[in-house]
Scaffold this motif. Structure first.
Motif, PDB file in Angstrom:
ATOM      1  N   UNK A  77       0.829  -1.200   0.000  1.00  0.00           N
ATOM      2  CA  UNK A  77       0.000   0.000   0.000  1.00  0.00           C
ATOM      3  C   UNK A  77       0.869   1.259   0.000  1.00  0.00           C
ATOM      4  N   UNK A  78       1.953   1.232   0.784  1.00  0.00           N
ATOM      5  CA  UNK A  78       2.883   2.369   0.831  1.00  0.00           C
ATOM      6  C   UNK A  78       3.594   2.543  -0.508  1.00  0.00           C
ATOM      7  N   UNK A  79       3.975   1.420  -1.108  1.00  0.00           N
ATOM      8  CA  UNK A  79       4.640   1.480  -2.417  1.00  0.00           C
ATOM      9  C   UNK A  79       3.720   2.120  -3.450  1.00  0.00           C
ATOM     10  N   UNK A  80       2.463   1.683  -3.458  1.00  0.00           N
ATOM     11  CA  UNK A  80       1.476   2.235  -4.390  1.00  0.00           C
ATOM     12  C   UNK A  80       1.364   3.748  -4.221  1.00  0.00           C
ATOM     13  N   UNK A  81       1.469   4.203  -2.975  1.00  0.00           N
ATOM     14  CA  UNK A  81       1.330   5.629  -2.686  1.00  0.00           C
ATOM     15  C   UNK A  81       2.661   6.361  -2.888  1.00  0.00           C
ATOM     16  N   UNK A  82       3.684   5.602  -3.284  1.00  0.00           N
ATOM     17  CA  UNK A  82       5.020   6.152  -3.523  1.00  0.00           C
ATOM     18  C   UNK A  82       5.595   6.840  -2.295  1.00  0.00           C
ATOM     19  N   UNK A  83       5.414   6.193  -1.150  1.00  0.00           N
ATOM     20  CA  UNK A  83       6.008   6.670   0.093  1.00  0.00           C
ATOM     21  C   UNK A  83       7.456   6.172   0.135  1.00  0.00           C
ATOM     22  N   UNK A  84       8.375   7.078   0.399  1.00  0.00           N
ATOM     23  CA  UNK A  84       9.778   6.691   0.474  1.00  0.00           C
ATOM     24  C   UNK A  84      10.060   5.809   1.682  1.00  0.00           C
ATOM     25  N   UNK A  85      11.017   4.889   1.556  1.00  0.00           N
ATOM     26  CA  UNK A  85      11.369   4.030   2.678  1.00  0.00           C
ATOM     27  C   UNK A  85      10.232   3.155   3.139  1.00  0.00           C
ATOM     28  N   UNK A  86       9.469   2.643   2.180  1.00  0.00           N
ATOM     29  CA  UNK A  86       8.258   1.876   2.501  1.00  0.00           C
ATOM     30  C   UNK A  86       8.551   0.685   3.418  1.00  0.00           C
ATOM     31  N   UNK A  87       9.726   0.078   3.232  1.00  0.00           N
ATOM     32  CA  UNK A  87      10.050  -1.101   4.031  1.00  0.00           C
ATOM     33  C   UNK A  87      10.167  -0.738   5.508  1.00  0.00           C
ATOM     34  N   UNK A  88      10.933   0.304   5.782  1.00  0.00           N
ATOM     35  CA  UNK A  88      11.120   0.774   7.159  1.00  0.00           C
ATOM     36  C   UNK A  88       9.800   1.224   7.767  1.00  0.00           C
ATOM     37  N   UNK A  89       9.029   1.970   7.005  1.00  0.00           N
ATOM     38  CA  UNK A  89       7.749   2.477   7.503  1.00  0.00           C
ATOM     39  C   UNK A  89       6.797   1.324   7.817  1.00  0.00           C
ATOM     40  N   UNK A  90       6.766   0.312   6.934  1.00  0.00           N
ATOM     41  CA  UNK A  90       5.837  -0.798   7.179  1.00  0.00           C
ATOM     42  C   UNK A  90       6.261  -1.602   8.409  1.00  0.00           C
ATOM     43  N   UNK A  91       7.562  -1.670   8.677  1.00  0.00           N
ATOM     44  CA  UNK A  91       8.010  -2.341   9.911  1.00  0.00           C
ATOM     45  C   UNK A  91       7.540  -1.578  11.141  1.00  0.00           C
ATOM     46  N   UNK A  92       7.648  -0.253  11.082  1.00  0.00           N
ATOM     47  CA  UNK A  92       7.186   0.556  12.218  1.00  0.00           C
ATOM     48  C   UNK A  92       5.697   0.388  12.444  1.00  0.00           C
ATOM     49  N   UNK A  93       4.964   0.327  11.343  1.00  0.00           N
ATOM     50  CA  UNK A  93       3.513   0.176  11.439  1.00  0.00           C
ATOM     51  C   UNK A  93       3.176  -1.178  12.056  1.00  0.00           C
ATOM     52  N   UNK A  94       3.901  -2.199  11.634  1.00  0.00           N
ATOM     53  CA  UNK A  94       3.712  -3.540  12.198  1.00  0.00           C
ATOM     54  C   UNK A  94       3.939  -3.507  13.719  1.00  0.00           C
ATOM     55  N   UNK A  95       5.009  -2.823  14.149  1.00  0.00           N
ATOM     56  CA  UNK A  95       5.282  -2.694  15.586  1.00  0.00           C
ATOM     57  C   UNK A  95       4.107  -2.037  16.299  1.00  0.00           C
ATOM     58  N   UNK A  96       3.540  -1.011  15.684  1.00  0.00           N
ATOM     59  CA  UNK A  96       2.407  -0.309  16.284  1.00  0.00           C
ATOM     60  C   UNK A  96       1.219  -1.251  16.456  1.00  0.00           C
ATOM     61  N   UNK A  97       0.979  -2.083  15.422  1.00  0.00           N
ATOM     62  CA  UNK A  97      -0.139  -3.037  15.514  1.00  0.00           C
ATOM     63  C   UNK A  97       0.079  -4.049  16.633  1.00  0.00           C
ATOM     64  N   UNK A  98       1.336  -4.423  16.864  1.00  0.00           N
ATOM     65  CA  UNK A  98       1.626  -5.368  17.937  1.00  0.00           C
ATOM     66  C   UNK A  98       1.336  -4.757  19.309  1.00  0.00           C
TER      67      UNK A  98
END
Length: 83
Positions: A12-33
């Motif tokens: 979803x982040x890639x589609x939105x062309x957010x930079x550093x999508x990998x790092x951001x998605x890891x942070x988001x995963x942490x938040x969900x935990x």
């Protein structure tokens, strides 16, 4: 390796062309935990949403885009979880 949630957020982040999508998605995963019962608690969902928004904002300073993206993520995740 990505689990389902992380990969979903990542693409979803890639589609939105957010930079550093990998790092951001890891942070988001942490938040969900941190908020496993976000769907049952309005407070948890609000706090989780805030964390997710900040995580994405770290990579994009377009607040409107970020807000729309976070809304879309949550809408999709709620559907996925009900299935």
């Amino acid at each position: 390796g990505f689990d389902g949630l992380t990969y979903f957020v990542y693409s979803t982040l890639l589609d939105a062309e957010i930079g550093g999508a990998e790092e951001v998605s890891r942070r988001i995963k942490q938040a969900f935990l941190l908020f496993p019962n976000w769907q049952k608690s309005e407070n948890s969902q609000r706090e989780l949403r805030q964390k997710v928004t900040f995580a994405v904002l770290a990579a994009s300073d377009n607040l409107d885009q970020v807000t729309a993206l976070v809304d879309r993520l949550f809408t999709l995740l709620e559907k996925v979880d009900r299935v």
